[in-house]
Design a protein around this motif. Structure first.
Motif, mmCIF file in Angstrom:
data_model
loop_
_atom_site.group_PDB
_atom_site.id
_atom_site.type_symbol
_atom_site.label_atom_id
_atom_site.label_comp_id
_atom_site.label_asym_id
_atom_site.label_seq_id
_atom_site.Cartn_x
_atom_site.Cartn_y
_atom_site.Cartn_z
ATOM 1 N N MET A 46 1.597 -2.379 -8.773
ATOM 2 C CA MET A 46 2.027 -1.633 -7.592
ATOM 3 C C MET A 46 1.095 -0.458 -7.305
ATOM 4 N N HIS A 47 0.586 0.166 -8.346
ATOM 5 C CA HIS A 47 -0.413 1.225 -8.159
ATOM 6 C C HIS A 47 -1.653 0.643 -7.482
ATOM 7 N N ASN A 48 -2.040 -0.562 -7.891
ATOM 8 C CA ASN A 48 -3.191 -1.233 -7.287
ATOM 9 C C ASN A 48 -2.936 -1.525 -5.811
ATOM 10 N N VAL A 49 -1.725 -1.951 -5.467
ATOM 11 C CA VAL A 49 -1.367 -2.171 -4.060
ATOM 12 C C VAL A 49 -1.563 -0.873 -3.280
ATOM 13 N N ALA A 50 -1.073 0.227 -3.823
ATOM 14 C CA ALA A 50 -1.217 1.525 -3.148
ATOM 15 C C ALA A 50 -2.688 1.876 -2.956
ATOM 16 N N SER A 51 -3.496 1.613 -3.959
ATOM 17 C CA SER A 51 -4.934 1.906 -3.855
ATOM 18 C C SER A 51 -5.586 1.082 -2.750
ATOM 19 N N GLY A 78 3.742 -11.896 -5.301
ATOM 20 C CA GLY A 78 4.462 -11.502 -6.512
ATOM 21 C C GLY A 78 3.614 -10.959 -7.637
ATOM 22 N N THR A 79 2.438 -11.550 -7.874
ATOM 23 C CA THR A 79 1.608 -11.020 -8.958
ATOM 24 C C THR A 79 0.994 -9.674 -8.567
ATOM 25 N N SER A 80 0.906 -9.413 -7.269
ATOM 26 C CA SER A 80 0.385 -8.126 -6.798
ATOM 27 C C SER A 80 1.390 -7.001 -6.985
ATOM 28 N N THR A 81 2.648 -7.364 -7.246
ATOM 29 C CA THR A 81 3.705 -6.356 -7.389
ATOM 30 C C THR A 81 4.468 -6.528 -8.699
ATOM 31 N N GLN A 82 3.900 -7.262 -9.635
ATOM 32 C CA GLN A 82 4.650 -7.664 -10.830
ATOM 33 C C GLN A 82 5.046 -6.536 -11.769
ATOM 34 N N ASP A 83 4.325 -5.426 -11.723
ATOM 35 C CA ASP A 83 4.643 -4.315 -12.615
ATOM 36 C C ASP A 83 4.106 -3.016 -12.024
ATOM 37 N N ALA A 84 4.274 -1.933 -12.760
ATOM 38 C CA ALA A 84 3.877 -0.617 -12.255
ATOM 39 C C ALA A 84 2.380 -0.531 -11.969
ATOM 40 N N ALA A 85 1.569 -1.093 -12.845
ATOM 41 C CA ALA A 85 0.119 -1.052 -12.641
ATOM 42 C C ALA A 85 -0.271 -1.840 -11.391
#
Length: 157
Positions: free
Chosen positions: A17-22, A8-15
């Motif tokens: 989610m961008h980090n997940v993509a990276s 959940g903290t890995s997807t908590q906001d737009a930033a």
């Protein structure tokens, strides 16, 4: 192939989610399967909405759910620039809200929140966040396909 699980903290906001993509982008050559949890505090909000509904507080439950949908909307508005993709996600959110409204009304009428109904509430957390993350991955040039686990996963009690 590797499985990459993001909480959940890995997807908590737009930033986030961008980090997940990276992170996924760095492992692309390993053909990752990405598993996504609900955004931070989404499960708590869904649980509270179910509880409020069972107590006959449907309006409070719906307010809580609208705020949760607004959090998802904010992520989409910040991360998704492709208009067709954005529109599709907005439709997913609108459908989810309609379904949650029906769930709240039913629970409120019955005054009862069963384990199965709780699971119905909870499932929206992962449903929404995983749809958005799949879109973010595509938005950032990572070919991704969202797969509904209900199509291949069997659960029991």
């Amino acid at each position: 192939m590797i499985v990459m699980k993001f909480g959940g903290t890995s997807t908590q906001d737009a930033a986030a989610m961008h980090n997940v993509a990276s992170i996924v982008k760095t492992r692309r050559q390993k053909s990752p399967i990405v598993v996504i949890s609900a955004i931070a505090q989404a499960t708590n909000a869904l649980e509270n909405a179910g509880r409020l509904a069972s107590e006959g507080k449907a309006d409070e439950a719906l307010d809580l759910l609208r705020k949760l949908i607004e959090r998802h909307t904010a992520i989409i508005q910040e991360r998704i620039k492709d208009m067709a993709r954005c529109k599709q996600l907005q439709e997913v959110l609108a459908t989810a809200m309609r379904e949650l409204e029906q769930l709240v009304r039913g629970v409120s009428i019955l005054g009862e929140l069963t384990p199965r109904t709780k699971d119905s509430f909870y499932s929206y957390g992962e449903l929404l966040s995983s749809r958005i993350v799949a879109a973010v991955l595509n938005e950032e040039g990572i070919e991704a396909q969202w797969i509904d686990t209900k199509e291949f996963m069997i659960t029991d009690e």
